[in-house]
Design an enzyme around this catalytic site. Structure first.
Site, PDB file in Angstrom:
ATOM      1  CB  ILE A  96      -0.748  -0.243   1.013  1.00  0.00           C
ATOM      2  CG1 ILE A  96      -1.985  -1.227   1.050  1.00  0.00           C
ATOM      3  CG2 ILE A  96      -1.684   1.106   1.500  1.00  0.00           C
ATOM      4  CD1 ILE A  96      -2.740  -1.379   2.293  1.00  0.00           C
ATOM      5  CG  ASN A 111      -3.424  -1.367  -9.007  1.00  0.00           C
ATOM      6  OD1 ASN A 111      -2.394  -2.129  -9.057  1.00  0.00           O
ATOM      7  ND2 ASN A 111      -4.217  -1.424  -8.196  1.00  0.00           N
ATOM      8  CG  HIS A 113      -8.728  -4.434  -7.567  1.00  0.00           C
ATOM      9  ND1 HIS A 113      -8.089  -4.618  -6.551  1.00  0.00           N
ATOM     10  CD2 HIS A 113     -10.060  -4.744  -7.392  1.00  0.00           C
ATOM     11  CE1 HIS A 113      -8.848  -5.148  -5.541  1.00  0.00           C
ATOM     12  NE2 HIS A 113     -10.126  -5.104  -6.047  1.00  0.00           N
ATOM     13  CD  GLU A 147     -11.585   6.478  -1.312  1.00  0.00           C
ATOM     14  OE1 GLU A 147     -12.563   5.778  -0.748  1.00  0.00           O
ATOM     15  OE2 GLU A 147     -11.852   7.512  -1.589  1.00  0.00           O
ATOM     16  CD  GLN A 177     -10.595 -12.044 -21.101  1.00  0.00           C
ATOM     17  OE1 GLN A 177     -10.934 -10.866 -21.557  1.00  0.00           O
ATOM     18  NE2 GLN A 177     -10.906 -13.206 -21.392  1.00  0.00           N
TER      19      GLN A 177
END
EC number: 2.1.2.2
Length: 195
Positions: A96, A111, A113, A147, A177
């Site tokens: 983080i 990023n 996710h 955040e 994917q």
């Protein structure tokens, strides 16, 4: 040349997908861009070998050698900034980041996710999707903000959740994917940068 720095912590499969896309798509000629270095917070990250085998500089900034998250991020920024990147790509980088780090690379930090954000930020996304009874899951490429797992969405890929899926089954389907979507999103980001 537009330099890309990729951060990894493990196998670097998304990094490898980006490197292969850069090679096959001739990003150097077409986008005036290259993967300049791959940096890991773990010396044993498998992805470092792949990068070296493809002629890409590598570095390790071990988070365990620092007394605070801030000190680690400062050292990481110093290593990244040696390459004057137009883009910093998180590819399975399991740290983080501090607000100061995110602010330093604002607008040029991406990023991926493994969920369809804004659903399921954080960890254990596949099991959480199964527990919630989702019929679809997927992955999201987004710009990084202070955040966690928020920020402007650049691309998403959707996969079906199949009856009897385990979290591992779903993760493997999503990862396939990711390997297609992340390189495309990076290339599109580079195309849209001002000359």
């Amino acid at each position: 040349m537009k330099n890309i720095v990729i951060l990894i912590s493990g196998s670097g499969s998304n990094m490898a997908a980006i490197v292969r896309a850069a090679e096959q798509g001739r990003w150097g000629e077409r986008l005036n861009a290259r993967v300049a270095t791959v940096v890991s917070n773990r010396a044993d990250a498998e992805g470092l070998r792949f990068a070296k085998d493809h002629g890409i500089a590598t570095a390790v900034v071990d988070h365990k050698g620092f007394s605070s998250r801030e000190a680690f991020d400062e050292a990481l920024m110093a290593e990244i900034d040696r390459f004057e990147p137009v883009l910093v790509v998180l590819a399975g980088f399991m740290r983080i980041l501090t607000p100061a780090f995110v602010a330093h690379y604002e607008g040029r930090l991406l990023n991926i996710h493994p969920s369809l954000l804004p659903a399921f930020p954080g960890l254990n996304t596949h099991q959480r999707a199964l527990d919630a009874g989702c019929q679809f899951a997927g992955a999201t490429v987004h710009q990084v903000t202070a955040e966690l797992d928020h920020g402007h969405i650049l691309a998403q890929a959707v996969v079906p959740v199949l009856q009897g899926d385990s979290a591992e089954d779903l993760a493997a389907r999503v990862l396939t994917q990711e390997h297609l979507m992340y390189p495309r999103a990076v290339a599109e980001f580079l195309r849209n940068l001002p000359l």
